[in-house]
Design a protein around this motif. Structure first.
Motif, PDB file in Angstrom:
ATOM      1  N   GLU A  60       0.985  -1.159  -0.016  1.00  0.00           N
ATOM      2  CA  GLU A  60       0.125  -0.294   0.083  1.00  0.00           C
ATOM      3  C   GLU A  60       0.780   1.087  -0.095  1.00  0.00           C
ATOM      4  O   GLU A  60       0.786   1.853  -0.335  1.00  0.00           O
ATOM      5  N   MET A  61       2.458   1.031   0.597  1.00  0.00           N
ATOM      6  CA  MET A  61       3.103   2.349   0.122  1.00  0.00           C
ATOM      7  C   MET A  61       4.266   2.263  -0.450  1.00  0.00           C
ATOM      8  O   MET A  61       4.837   2.268  -0.905  1.00  0.00           O
ATOM      9  N   SER A  62       3.204   1.763  -1.727  1.00  0.00           N
ATOM     10  CA  SER A  62       4.094   1.466  -3.172  1.00  0.00           C
ATOM     11  C   SER A  62       5.454   2.368  -3.473  1.00  0.00           C
ATOM     12  O   SER A  62       5.163   4.050  -3.079  1.00  0.00           O
ATOM     13  N   LEU A  63       7.164   2.382  -4.119  1.00  0.00           N
ATOM     14  CA  LEU A  63       7.549   3.006  -3.927  1.00  0.00           C
ATOM     15  C   LEU A  63       7.612   4.064  -5.440  1.00  0.00           C
ATOM     16  O   LEU A  63       7.317   5.727  -5.287  1.00  0.00           O
ATOM     17  N   TYR A  64       6.251   3.634  -6.143  1.00  0.00           N
ATOM     18  CA  TYR A  64       5.691   4.302  -7.268  1.00  0.00           C
ATOM     19  C   TYR A  64       5.292   5.306  -7.184  1.00  0.00           C
ATOM     20  O   TYR A  64       4.669   6.297  -7.686  1.00  0.00           O
ATOM     21  N   ASN A  65       4.156   5.203  -5.887  1.00  0.00           N
ATOM     22  CA  ASN A  65       3.607   6.454  -5.250  1.00  0.00           C
ATOM     23  C   ASN A  65       4.506   7.951  -5.227  1.00  0.00           C
ATOM     24  O   ASN A  65       4.364   8.496  -4.544  1.00  0.00           O
ATOM     25  N   GLN A  66       5.683   7.295  -4.365  1.00  0.00           N
ATOM     26  CA  GLN A  66       6.151   8.562  -3.785  1.00  0.00           C
ATOM     27  C   GLN A  66       7.181   8.717  -4.975  1.00  0.00           C
ATOM     28  O   GLN A  66       7.498  10.283  -5.092  1.00  0.00           O
ATOM     29  N   LEU A  67       7.601   8.141  -5.967  1.00  0.00           N
ATOM     30  CA  LEU A  67       8.083   8.902  -7.195  1.00  0.00           C
ATOM     31  C   LEU A  67       6.831   9.757  -7.561  1.00  0.00           C
ATOM     32  O   LEU A  67       7.347  10.655  -8.631  1.00  0.00           O
ATOM     33  N   GLU A 107       5.816  12.494  -6.079  1.00  0.00           N
ATOM     34  CA  GLU A 107       5.842  13.439  -6.074  1.00  0.00           C
ATOM     35  C   GLU A 107       7.709  14.040  -5.838  1.00  0.00           C
ATOM     36  O   GLU A 107       7.479  15.284  -6.298  1.00  0.00           O
ATOM     37  N   ARG A 108       8.119  13.089  -6.907  1.00  0.00           N
ATOM     38  CA  ARG A 108      10.126  13.512  -7.464  1.00  0.00           C
ATOM     39  C   ARG A 108       9.384  13.821  -8.762  1.00  0.00           C
ATOM     40  O   ARG A 108      10.241  13.844  -9.439  1.00  0.00           O
ATOM     41  N   GLY A 109       8.101  14.436  -8.927  1.00  0.00           N
ATOM     42  CA  GLY A 109       8.514  14.848 -10.263  1.00  0.00           C
ATOM     43  C   GLY A 109       7.998  13.413 -11.618  1.00  0.00           C
ATOM     44  O   GLY A 109       7.627  13.845 -12.825  1.00  0.00           O
ATOM     45  N   TYR A 110       7.992  12.635 -11.588  1.00  0.00           N
ATOM     46  CA  TYR A 110       6.946  11.357 -12.663  1.00  0.00           C
ATOM     47  C   TYR A 110       5.827  11.242 -12.405  1.00  0.00           C
ATOM     48  O   TYR A 110       5.362  11.447 -11.999  1.00  0.00           O
ATOM     49  N   ARG A 111       5.620  11.128 -13.726  1.00  0.00           N
ATOM     50  CA  ARG A 111       4.275  10.958 -14.004  1.00  0.00           C
ATOM     51  C   ARG A 111       3.679   9.362 -14.500  1.00  0.00           C
ATOM     52  O   ARG A 111       4.054   8.509 -14.357  1.00  0.00           O
ATOM     53  N   LEU A 112       2.352   9.469 -13.820  1.00  0.00           N
ATOM     54  CA  LEU A 112       2.349   7.921 -13.311  1.00  0.00           C
ATOM     55  C   LEU A 112       0.885   7.745 -14.118  1.00  0.00           C
ATOM     56  O   LEU A 112      -0.304   8.022 -13.898  1.00  0.00           O
ATOM     57  N   TYR A 113       1.090   6.581 -14.835  1.00  0.00           N
ATOM     58  CA  TYR A 113       0.291   5.899 -15.241  1.00  0.00           C
ATOM     59  C   TYR A 113      -0.569   4.550 -15.346  1.00  0.00           C
ATOM     60  O   TYR A 113       0.266   3.102 -14.835  1.00  0.00           O
ATOM     61  N   VAL A 114      -2.016   4.462 -15.034  1.00  0.00           N
ATOM     62  CA  VAL A 114      -2.596   3.043 -14.230  1.00  0.00           C
ATOM     63  C   VAL A 114      -3.446   2.374 -15.465  1.00  0.00           C
ATOM     64  O   VAL A 114      -4.012   3.229 -15.904  1.00  0.00           O
ATOM     65  N   TRP A 115      -3.250   1.229 -15.635  1.00  0.00           N
ATOM     66  CA  TRP A 115      -4.165   0.369 -16.482  1.00  0.00           C
ATOM     67  C   TRP A 115      -4.522  -0.908 -15.606  1.00  0.00           C
ATOM     68  O   TRP A 115      -4.059  -1.776 -15.520  1.00  0.00           O
ATOM     69  N   PRO A 116      -5.222  -1.250 -15.207  1.00  0.00           N
ATOM     70  CA  PRO A 116      -6.357  -1.975 -13.931  1.00  0.00           C
ATOM     71  C   PRO A 116      -6.990  -2.692 -14.985  1.00  0.00           C
ATOM     72  O   PRO A 116      -7.236  -3.235 -16.626  1.00  0.00           O
ATOM     73  N   ALA A 117      -7.016  -3.917 -14.212  1.00  0.00           N
ATOM     74  CA  ALA A 117      -7.897  -4.755 -14.974  1.00  0.00           C
ATOM     75  C   ALA A 117      -9.024  -5.433 -15.472  1.00  0.00           C
ATOM     76  O   ALA A 117      -9.761  -6.026 -16.533  1.00  0.00           O
ATOM     77  N   ARG A 118      -9.818  -4.560 -14.407  1.00  0.00           N
ATOM     78  CA  ARG A 118     -12.099  -3.989 -15.266  1.00  0.00           C
ATOM     79  C   ARG A 118     -11.636  -3.144 -15.076  1.00  0.00           C
ATOM     80  O   ARG A 118     -10.642  -1.895 -14.318  1.00  0.00           O
ATOM     81  N   TYR A 119     -12.941  -1.963 -15.572  1.00  0.00           N
ATOM     82  CA  TYR A 119     -13.245  -0.272 -15.708  1.00  0.00           C
ATOM     83  C   TYR A 119     -13.595   0.014 -14.237  1.00  0.00           C
ATOM     84  O   TYR A 119     -14.382  -0.880 -13.728  1.00  0.00           O
ATOM     85  N   PRO A 120     -12.800   0.429 -13.715  1.00  0.00           N
ATOM     86  CA  PRO A 120     -13.136   0.904 -11.902  1.00  0.00           C
ATOM     87  C   PRO A 120     -14.845   1.980 -11.927  1.00  0.00           C
ATOM     88  O   PRO A 120     -15.092   2.288 -13.584  1.00  0.00           O
ATOM     89  N   SER A 121     -15.491   1.725 -10.779  1.00  0.00           N
ATOM     90  CA  SER A 121     -16.845   2.643 -11.211  1.00  0.00           C
ATOM     91  C   SER A 121     -16.032   3.514 -10.806  1.00  0.00           C
ATOM     92  O   SER A 121     -15.423   4.642 -10.850  1.00  0.00           O
TER      93      SER A 121
END
Length: 579
Positions: free
Chosen positions: A206-213, A215-229
């Motif tokens: 839950e405290m993934s490094l990717y979340n911290q990144l 805050e360091r200026g990285y752009r995060l793109y997420v592709w989940p397995a289901r379409y979210p609500s």
């Protein structure tokens, strides 16, 4: 999005392979004998080509992130053979597999044959040059583990492929070390406007490094397995890939399809029934993290059991325990020497006060969950009680089901800890397990046994039992058990072993049905604690005063006996004669 990876020329635009990485990806897939790339795979490929300078590709397990990125590395070299690319993974072997696969494609695909290393160039699987590359200190492609020797490396593109895995991100200390390691990437990167750092992965905590990144200026793109609500889409925010948002905008029913679960985003490779099976295997929280990429822990009540509520001390494996204890959460009480697998900010604490008087436990129970076949463990917990405190002295899981070795081990554990009663969960096998265990108890350690049956939802029962006891800081844990539980002596795979840890289960359980993929150890702890709950109402101060009174009476008896001989006989005679 603007391409920062390579500089294109007009001649490049005339080459459809150089103009669009998706065309190149199609050829690689055909060479490998795979079906056509899926819509999500094409979208990940587009994002790799046109994404920002610092980017995180976060997609569900099995979507093919690493294969796509191997093809992307080849495409970069196909477009510009002078590029230097560093591949970093959680382990050296994993990064070597990446570079070996990449090199093999160069030798197998005709359109890449001109990239074969020439005589005099580096040509190993872990560091190789491509044919047209000019002489340079850095190879065209180099692979290294995240804990390996990165100092001195130089690269135009750093590819961090699944650097976050359970065995390097489970504790806060490990997460801090990993976060510091990736800072080295900025020192490695060449000072070009086209240089890039690309992370690919699936969050492991839950405290993934990717979340911290982020805050360091990285752009995060997420592709989940289901379409979210709709509410989940708002929670993802700008992280959700535009591909997902655009499809939902065109077809809002995708959010509520399949009885409200949401339609699969990869319906051909991961249909609804397949995702349901994976959710059953991973548990809801695990599925939410690794397939829906949801690392949110904003709801404090979602994970009600906190390690910070425990009292941790050594020596409770013996037959004696202190008459009283006091819990505190000050800095001096934090046990930084022990592994903490809790969520962000969770800590373990030593007691601030320990009574100097130690006495025997008032009772001990050994609870057993006999569902020990398949992937489950034959789990047991030993909990003793003294003056309202519960002492967790042992909790472990045995592999091998109802083998004679395991049954004998339980009997000897009952003897070693002086158990007064053995509790057996009877929902499974209708008492069969107790019948198997009884001969071993008769031979090794005869003691009373009791079957326990429950009809309440497991997760709710566990939380309702443990939460009030832990909130009152009445559960004391042996420090040696914490170390053993973290080391996890049973031989599970690196991506599985943490699921069997007691304290991982404790801090990840929610009231949702099936929230944990494995809960055997936590279940037996709750069973043992429930046995003692009815005795927990005894007031702590009253119990301590009773102990002092008993000690005083014993001392008085000894004094009077020394002075008068048998004081009780003398006293009785005196009272009788007076009467």
């Amino acid at each position: 999005m603007e391409s920062l990876a390579i500089e294109t020329t007009s001649s490049d635009l005339n080459d459809p392979l150089k103009a669009d990485f998706r065309n190149f990806l199609y050829l690689v897939w055909k060479h490998l004998g795979l079906p056509d790339p899926t819509s999500i795979q094409y979208d990940i490929a587009y994002t790799l080509q046109h994404g920002e300078q610092r980017i995180i590709i976060e997609a569900f397990r099995g979507v093919g992130k690493s294969w796509i990125t191997s093809a992307f590395v080849l495409w970069l070299l196909y477009c510009d053979p002078q590029l230097k690319i560093l591949v970093v993974s959680a382990s050296k072997s994993r990064s070597d597999d990446f570079s070996t696969f990449t090199k093999r494609l160069i030798y197998e695909m005709p359109i890449l044959n001109h990239l074969k290393a020439r005589e005099g160039q580096r040509d190993s699987n872990i560091a190789f040059d491509v044919g047209p590359a000019a002489a340079a200190h850095a190879p065209s492609v180099k692979s290294v583990g995240i804990t390996g020797q990165m100092a001195g490396s130089r690269a135009d593109v750093v590819v961090a492929d699944d650097i976050e895995v359970p065995n390097n991100s489970l504790t806060q200390a490990q997460r801090d070390k990993l976060a510091n390691s990736v800072k080295e990437f900025d020192a490695i990167l060449t000072p070009k406007t086209t240089s890039r750092i690309i992370f690919l992965g699936t969050p492991q905590t839950e405290m993934s490094l990717y979340n911290q990144l982020e805050e360091r200026g990285y752009r995060l793109y997420v592709w989940p397995a289901r379409y979210p609500s709709q509410s989940a889409i708002e929670k993802y925010g700008r992280r959700l890939a535009p591909f997902i948002l655009n499809n939902v905008a065109r077809s809002p029913d995708l959010m509520t399809a399949f009885e409200g679960r949401g339609a699969p985003t990869e319906p051909l490779r991961f249909p609804d029934m397949d995702l349901l099976a994976r959710e059953a295997s991973y548990g809801r929280s695990g599925f939410a993290m690794q397939f829906m990429l949801d690392t949110s822990t904003s709801d404090a009540d979602r994970y009600p059991l906190k390690l910070a509520d425990l009292i941790v001390m050594g020596g409770i494996g013996s037959d004696l325990a202190p008459v009283s204890l006091s819990w505190a959460s000050g800095g001096e009480q934090i046990r930084s020497d022990l592994p903490v697998v809790g969520l962000q900010g969770d800590r373990l604490h030593r007691p601030i006060f320990i009574s100097k008087d130690f006495i025997e436990y008032q009772g001990t129970v050994l609870a057993v969950d006999p569902a020990g076949r398949g992937g489950d463990e034959l789990a047991f917990a030993v909990v003793s009680m003294l003056n309202g405190w519960l002492y967790l002295r042992e909790c472990r899981g045995l592999r091998g089901g109802y083998s004679d070795e395991n049954l004998e081990y339980l009997a000897r554990a009952a003897k070693r800890y002086g158990a007064n009663t053995i509790l057996v969960e009877s929902n499974f096998g209708d008492g069969m397990f107790l019948k198997l265990l009884t001969p071993f108890l008769t031979r090794i350690y005869p003691c009373s046994t009791e079957e326990v049956r429950s009809s309440i939802q497991k997760e709710k029962r566990i939380i309702d039992t443990l939460e009030p006891v832990m909130n009152q800081h009445k559960l004391v844990v042996d420090e040696g058990l914490i170390k053993r539980d973290y080391e996890n002596y049973n031989s599970y795979g690196q991506d599985q072993y943490h699921k069997y840890q007691l304290f991982y289960q404790m801090t990840r359980i929610t009231r949702d049905r099936g929230s944990l993929p494995k809960d055997d150890r936590l279940d037996v702890l709750a069973m043992a604690v429930a046995y003692w709950v009815e005795y927990m109402g005894k007031d702590q101060e009253t119990a301590e005063q009773e102990h002092k009174d008993a000690l005083f009476e014993e001392e008085l008896d000894r004094f009077l006996e020394d002075a008068y001989g048998d004081f009780k006989t003398y006293s009785n005679r005196y009272i009788w004669n007076t009467a």
